[in-house]
Write a protein that holds these residues in place. Structure first.
Motif, PDB file in Angstrom:
ATOM      1  N   SER A   9      -3.456  -3.909   7.400  1.00 22.10           N
ATOM      2  CA  SER A   9      -2.630  -2.834   6.858  1.00 22.10           C
ATOM      3  C   SER A   9      -3.470  -2.098   5.829  1.00 22.10           C
ATOM      4  CB  SER A   9      -1.353  -3.382   6.207  1.00 22.10           C
ATOM      5  OG  SER A   9      -0.495  -3.913   7.192  1.00 22.10           O
ATOM      6  N   GLY A  27       1.776 -11.627   5.313  1.00 20.72           N
ATOM      7  CA  GLY A  27       2.441 -10.709   4.395  1.00 20.72           C
ATOM      8  C   GLY A  27       1.719  -9.401   4.156  1.00 20.72           C
ATOM      9  N   SER A  29       2.038  -6.461   5.742  1.00 23.75           N
ATOM     10  CA  SER A  29       3.000  -5.350   5.723  1.00 23.75           C
ATOM     11  C   SER A  29       3.867  -5.406   4.479  1.00 23.75           C
ATOM     12  CB  SER A  29       3.889  -5.383   6.975  1.00 23.75           C
ATOM     13  OG  SER A  29       3.124  -5.211   8.141  1.00 23.75           O
ATOM     14  N   SER A  30       4.247  -6.607   4.065  1.00 25.65           N
ATOM     15  CA  SER A  30       5.074  -6.751   2.858  1.00 25.65           C
ATOM     16  C   SER A  30       4.322  -6.276   1.624  1.00 25.65           C
ATOM     17  CB  SER A  30       5.519  -8.207   2.680  1.00 25.65           C
ATOM     18  OG  SER A  30       6.391  -8.573   3.725  1.00 25.65           O
ATOM     19  N   LEU A  33       4.262  -2.493   1.729  1.00 25.18           N
ATOM     20  CA  LEU A  33       5.563  -1.965   1.295  1.00 25.18           C
ATOM     21  C   LEU A  33       5.715  -2.049  -0.222  1.00 25.18           C
ATOM     22  CD1 LEU A  33       7.873  -3.380   4.069  1.00 25.18           C
ATOM     23  CD2 LEU A  33       7.619  -0.962   3.492  1.00 25.18           C
ATOM     24  N   ALA A  34       5.325  -3.173  -0.804  1.00 25.91           N
ATOM     25  CA  ALA A  34       5.433  -3.341  -2.260  1.00 25.91           C
ATOM     26  C   ALA A  34       4.537  -2.338  -2.985  1.00 25.91           C
ATOM     27  CB  ALA A  34       5.076  -4.772  -2.655  1.00 25.91           C
ATOM     28  N   ASP A  37       6.128   0.990  -2.889  1.00 28.08           N
ATOM     29  CA  ASP A  37       7.180   1.052  -3.900  1.00 28.08           C
ATOM     30  C   ASP A  37       6.589   1.390  -5.274  1.00 28.08           C
ATOM     31  OD1 ASP A  37       9.978   0.745  -4.599  1.00 28.08           O
ATOM     32  OD2 ASP A  37       9.394  -1.107  -5.621  1.00 28.08           O
ATOM     33  N   ASP A  45      -0.305   0.460   9.399  1.00 29.16           N
ATOM     34  CA  ASP A  45       0.241  -0.896   9.402  1.00 29.16           C
ATOM     35  C   ASP A  45      -0.078  -1.521  10.748  1.00 29.16           C
ATOM     36  OD1 ASP A  45       1.733  -3.134   8.436  1.00 29.16           O
ATOM     37  OD2 ASP A  45       3.391  -2.515   9.727  1.00 29.16           O
ATOM     38  N   GLU A  70       6.210  -1.960   9.669  1.00 26.20           N
ATOM     39  CA  GLU A  70       7.197  -2.990   9.999  1.00 26.20           C
ATOM     40  C   GLU A  70       7.846  -3.532   8.730  1.00 26.20           C
ATOM     41  OE1 GLU A  70       7.481  -7.559  11.689  1.00 26.20           O
ATOM     42  OE2 GLU A  70       5.580  -6.499  11.836  1.00 26.20           O
ATOM     43  N   ILE A  71       9.162  -3.586   8.756  1.00 30.25           N
ATOM     44  CA  ILE A  71       9.905  -4.302   7.728  1.00 30.25           C
ATOM     45  C   ILE A  71      10.472  -5.527   8.432  1.00 30.25           C
ATOM     46  CG2 ILE A  71      11.795  -4.258   6.069  1.00 30.25           C
ATOM     47  CD1 ILE A  71      11.475  -1.233   5.943  1.00 30.25           C
ATOM     48  N   ARG A  72       9.855  -6.678   8.161  1.00 33.51           N
ATOM     49  CA  ARG A  72      10.221  -7.906   8.867  1.00 33.51           C
ATOM     50  C   ARG A  72      11.723  -8.160   8.770  1.00 33.51           C
ATOM     51  NH1 ARG A  72       6.608 -12.962   9.818  1.00 33.51           N
ATOM     52  NH2 ARG A  72       5.288 -11.183  10.165  1.00 33.51           N
ATOM     53  N   ASP A 121       1.553 -15.828  -1.566  1.00 36.37           N
ATOM     54  CA  ASP A 121       2.952 -16.179  -1.815  1.00 36.37           C
ATOM     55  C   ASP A 121       3.304 -16.077  -3.296  1.00 36.37           C
ATOM     56  OD1 ASP A 121       5.534 -16.965  -1.316  1.00 36.37           O
ATOM     57  OD2 ASP A 121       5.066 -19.088  -1.224  1.00 36.37           O
TER      58      ASP A 121
END
Length: 139
Positions: A9, A27, A29-30, A33-34, A37, A45, A70-72, A121
């Motif tokens: 990504s 993670g 994509s996560s 996304l963060a 934000d 992605d 993608e938003i899981r 994590d």
């Protein structure tokens, strides 16, 4: 010379790209996304196109998934995209050192780019990625 990289990504922050690598499901994509934000713009992605432009490696959206992230557990979100020179590689790995002395280097199209390994994590991952860009990323 250009190359499409899969399973990565990439976002742009303040005109510089963060290329996010790591195994599937870690993670990427996560984190993208963060960072979005926090003001970043999506480049790609699950894939990105890299091209050498002079001394820079420039990241652009991949043609097959441009504008999708993608938003899981939710689905695909359509967003505007950007392009930017790659300033840093953020590698998500559970083996990241707690307090590294400096950074590693990743080879992209034969050019070295700073790489920082981050433990995936944590709720503060976007803050760590942004700090790594400021501390170790190319200008």
């Amino acid at each position: 010379m250009s190359k499409v990289m899969a399973n990565v990504s990439c976002v742009a922050m303040r005109g510089r790209a963060l290329l996010i690598t790591g195994p599937s499901g870690v993670g990427k994509s996560s984190l993208a996304l963060a960072l979005m934000d926090r003001g970043a713009e999506l480049i790609g992605d699950d894939g990105v196109t890299l091209a050498q432009v002079g001394e820079l490696i420039v990241a652009t959206p991949p043609p097959n998934t441009e504008g999708l992230i993608e938003i899981r557990n939710v689905g695909l979100l359509e967003v505007p995209t950007a392009r930017a020179p790659v300033a840093i590689v953020i590698n998500l790995t559970p083996e990241a050192e707690r307090l590294p002395l400096g950074h590693a280097a990743a080879s992209l199209l034969g050019r070295d780019v700073p790489q920082v390994d981050l433990y995936p994590d944590t709720p503060y991952l976007a803050l760590r990625a942004e700090a790594a860009l400021e501390m170790h990323g190319l200008d």
